[in-house]
Design a protein around this motif. Structure first.
Motif, PDB file in Angstrom:
ATOM      1  N   PRO A  51       0.793  -1.235   0.000  1.00  0.00           N
ATOM      2  CA  PRO A  51       0.000   0.000   0.000  1.00  0.00           C
ATOM      3  C   PRO A  51       0.831   1.294   0.000  1.00  0.00           C
ATOM      4  CG  PRO A  51       0.092  -0.882   2.207  1.00  0.00           C
ATOM      5  CD  PRO A  51       0.810  -1.870   1.312  1.00  0.00           C
ATOM      6  N   TYR A  52       1.825   1.361  -0.881  1.00  0.00           N
ATOM      7  CA  TYR A  52       2.705   2.529  -0.925  1.00  0.00           C
ATOM      8  C   TYR A  52       2.949   2.955  -2.368  1.00  0.00           C
ATOM      9  CZ  TYR A  52       3.636   0.194   3.486  1.00  0.00           C
ATOM     10  OH  TYR A  52       3.468  -0.454   4.681  1.00  0.00           O
ATOM     11  N   VAL A  53       3.259   4.229  -2.533  1.00  0.00           N
ATOM     12  CA  VAL A  53       3.642   4.722  -3.854  1.00  0.00           C
ATOM     13  C   VAL A  53       5.063   4.250  -4.152  1.00  0.00           C
ATOM     14  CG1 VAL A  53       2.127   6.740  -3.719  1.00  0.00           C
ATOM     15  CG2 VAL A  53       4.513   6.931  -2.974  1.00  0.00           C
ATOM     16  N   ASP A  54       5.458   4.332  -5.401  1.00  0.00           N
ATOM     17  CA  ASP A  54       6.801   3.932  -5.823  1.00  0.00           C
ATOM     18  C   ASP A  54       7.873   4.683  -5.041  1.00  0.00           C
ATOM     19  OD1 ASP A  54       5.327   2.565  -7.699  1.00  0.00           O
ATOM     20  OD2 ASP A  54       6.111   3.648  -9.428  1.00  0.00           O
ATOM     21  N   GLU A  55       8.888   3.955  -4.637  1.00  0.00           N
ATOM     22  CA  GLU A  55      10.091   4.509  -4.021  1.00  0.00           C
ATOM     23  C   GLU A  55       9.838   5.337  -2.755  1.00  0.00           C
ATOM     24  OE1 GLU A  55      12.604   6.369  -6.958  1.00  0.00           O
ATOM     25  OE2 GLU A  55      12.293   4.733  -8.362  1.00  0.00           O
ATOM     26  N   LEU A  56       8.894   4.908  -1.934  1.00  0.00           N
ATOM     27  CA  LEU A  56       8.584   5.613  -0.689  1.00  0.00           C
ATOM     28  C   LEU A  56       9.372   5.074   0.508  1.00  0.00           C
ATOM     29  CD1 LEU A  56       6.770   7.622   0.909  1.00  0.00           C
ATOM     30  CD2 LEU A  56       5.196   5.712   1.244  1.00  0.00           C
ATOM     31  N   VAL A  57       9.616   3.789   0.540  1.00  0.00           N
ATOM     32  CA  VAL A  57      10.133   3.095   1.717  1.00  0.00           C
ATOM     33  C   VAL A  57      11.663   3.135   1.759  1.00  0.00           C
ATOM     34  CG1 VAL A  57      10.157   0.886   2.938  1.00  0.00           C
ATOM     35  CG2 VAL A  57       8.102   1.589   1.686  1.00  0.00           C
ATOM     36  N   ASN A  58      12.212   3.612   2.883  1.00  0.00           N
ATOM     37  CA  ASN A  58      13.665   3.652   3.047  1.00  0.00           C
ATOM     38  C   ASN A  58      14.231   2.286   3.431  1.00  0.00           C
ATOM     39  OD1 ASN A  58      12.601   6.526   4.121  1.00  0.00           O
ATOM     40  ND2 ASN A  58      14.463   6.724   2.905  1.00  0.00           N
ATOM     41  N   VAL A  59      13.543   1.602   4.333  1.00  0.00           N
ATOM     42  CA  VAL A  59      13.962   0.267   4.770  1.00  0.00           C
ATOM     43  C   VAL A  59      12.740  -0.627   4.784  1.00  0.00           C
ATOM     44  CG1 VAL A  59      14.917  -1.111   6.661  1.00  0.00           C
ATOM     45  CG2 VAL A  59      15.832   1.167   6.210  1.00  0.00           C
ATOM     46  N   LEU A  60      12.845  -1.780   4.121  1.00  0.00           N
ATOM     47  CA  LEU A  60      11.756  -2.747   4.114  1.00  0.00           C
ATOM     48  C   LEU A  60      12.302  -4.052   4.664  1.00  0.00           C
ATOM     49  CD1 LEU A  60       9.050  -3.143   1.485  1.00  0.00           C
ATOM     50  CD2 LEU A  60      10.046  -5.156   2.538  1.00  0.00           C
ATOM     51  N   VAL A  61      11.785  -4.452   5.812  1.00  0.00           N
ATOM     52  CA  VAL A  61      12.212  -5.679   6.467  1.00  0.00           C
ATOM     53  C   VAL A  61      11.155  -6.734   6.195  1.00  0.00           C
ATOM     54  CG1 VAL A  61      12.784  -6.756   8.678  1.00  0.00           C
ATOM     55  CG2 VAL A  61      13.355  -4.342   8.276  1.00  0.00           C
ATOM     56  N   VAL A  62      11.568  -7.846   5.607  1.00  0.00           N
ATOM     57  CA  VAL A  62      10.649  -8.954   5.361  1.00  0.00           C
ATOM     58  C   VAL A  62      10.987 -10.058   6.350  1.00  0.00           C
ATOM     59  CG1 VAL A  62       9.808 -10.621   3.685  1.00  0.00           C
ATOM     60  CG2 VAL A  62      10.514  -8.348   2.921  1.00  0.00           C
ATOM     61  N   LYS A  63      10.058 -10.318   7.246  1.00  0.00           N
ATOM     62  CA  LYS A  63      10.308 -11.294   8.300  1.00  0.00           C
ATOM     63  C   LYS A  63      10.416 -12.726   7.783  1.00  0.00           C
ATOM     64  CE  LYS A  63      10.023 -11.043  12.141  1.00  0.00           C
ATOM     65  NZ  LYS A  63      10.072 -10.880  13.518  1.00  0.00           N
ATOM     66  N   ASN A  64       9.621 -13.061   6.756  1.00  0.00           N
ATOM     67  CA  ASN A  64       9.619 -14.425   6.234  1.00  0.00           C
ATOM     68  C   ASN A  64       9.358 -14.355   4.729  1.00  0.00           C
ATOM     69  OD1 ASN A  64       9.002 -17.082   5.487  1.00  0.00           O
ATOM     70  ND2 ASN A  64       8.073 -17.540   7.466  1.00  0.00           N
ATOM     71  N   LEU A  65      10.416 -14.243   3.955  1.00  0.00           N
ATOM     72  CA  LEU A  65      10.276 -14.069   2.509  1.00  0.00           C
ATOM     73  C   LEU A  65       9.502 -15.204   1.839  1.00  0.00           C
ATOM     74  CD1 LEU A  65      10.794 -12.417  -0.010  1.00  0.00           C
ATOM     75  CD2 LEU A  65      13.050 -13.517  -0.180  1.00  0.00           C
ATOM     76  N   PRO A  66       9.790 -16.469   2.131  1.00  0.00           N
ATOM     77  CA  PRO A  66       9.012 -17.531   1.476  1.00  0.00           C
ATOM     78  C   PRO A  66       7.506 -17.408   1.745  1.00  0.00           C
ATOM     79  CG  PRO A  66      10.980 -18.460   2.458  1.00  0.00           C
ATOM     80  CD  PRO A  66      10.893 -17.031   2.929  1.00  0.00           C
ATOM     81  N   GLU A  67       7.142 -17.043   2.975  1.00  0.00           N
ATOM     82  CA  GLU A  67       5.727 -16.879   3.307  1.00  0.00           C
ATOM     83  C   GLU A  67       5.109 -15.723   2.518  1.00  0.00           C
ATOM     84  OE1 GLU A  67       2.967 -16.714   7.283  1.00  0.00           O
ATOM     85  OE2 GLU A  67       4.799 -15.505   7.311  1.00  0.00           O
ATOM     86  N   MET A  68       5.836 -14.621   2.391  1.00  0.00           N
ATOM     87  CA  MET A  68       5.325 -13.465   1.640  1.00  0.00           C
ATOM     88  C   MET A  68       5.157 -13.804   0.160  1.00  0.00           C
ATOM     89  SD  MET A  68       4.630 -11.012   3.575  1.00  0.00           S
ATOM     90  CE  MET A  68       4.439 -11.872   5.113  1.00  0.00           C
TER      91      MET A  68
END
Length: 135
Positions: free
Chosen positions: A103-120
């Motif tokens: 739910p974000y516009v392009d290039e908004l997030v400075n740091v994106l932490v994915v807790k469980n990539l396979p699940e995502m």
């Protein structure tokens, strides 16, 4: 530019998987900050199903406005309650993620932490979508 964002993303994914990092949110925060060397800004914790602790601890650093996303509705209330108990509501917030689009516009997030990539990925989020939102 995309290569740098991709490399940073992969590092964060690896840090939060398996035995590559301390299990406590404080240990995870230390690793995230040391590896990403992120400037203050907007941080997303994707798969914030840990009760909101990691999102709260990231907010507590004072470096980020944090948005945690849970995959399951049943995880929403406990994570929000944790953020409120930490007195960080406003600096951190939690919502439900409805894949595939973040739910974000392009290039908004400075740091994106994915807790469980396979699940995502199994839930329908793609690497392209993750890279789309990274600044």
């Amino acid at each position: 530019m995309n290569k740098i964002r991709f490399t940073t993303s992969i590092i964060v994914f690896l840090l939060l998987s398996g035995n590559a990092v301390a299990k406590s949110p404080a240990g995870q925060i230390k690793k995230i900050l040391s590896v990403t060397k992120a400037r203050p800004g907007f941080c997303v914790v994707l798969g914030c199903d840990d009760d909101g602790s990691l999102a709260g601890e990231l907010a507590r650093t004072g470096k980020f406005l944090v948005h945690g996303l849970v995959l399951h509705e049943r995880k929403l209330l406990p994570a929000r309650q944790r953020i409120i108990a930490m007195k960080l509501y406003g600096t951190a917030s939690i919502d439900v993620f409805a894949p595939p689009r973040l739910p974000y516009v392009d290039e908004l997030v400075n740091v994106l932490v994915v807790k469980n990539l396979p699940e995502m990925l199994a839930a329908g989020c793609t690497m392209e979508e993750i890279l789309r939102v990274l600044a």
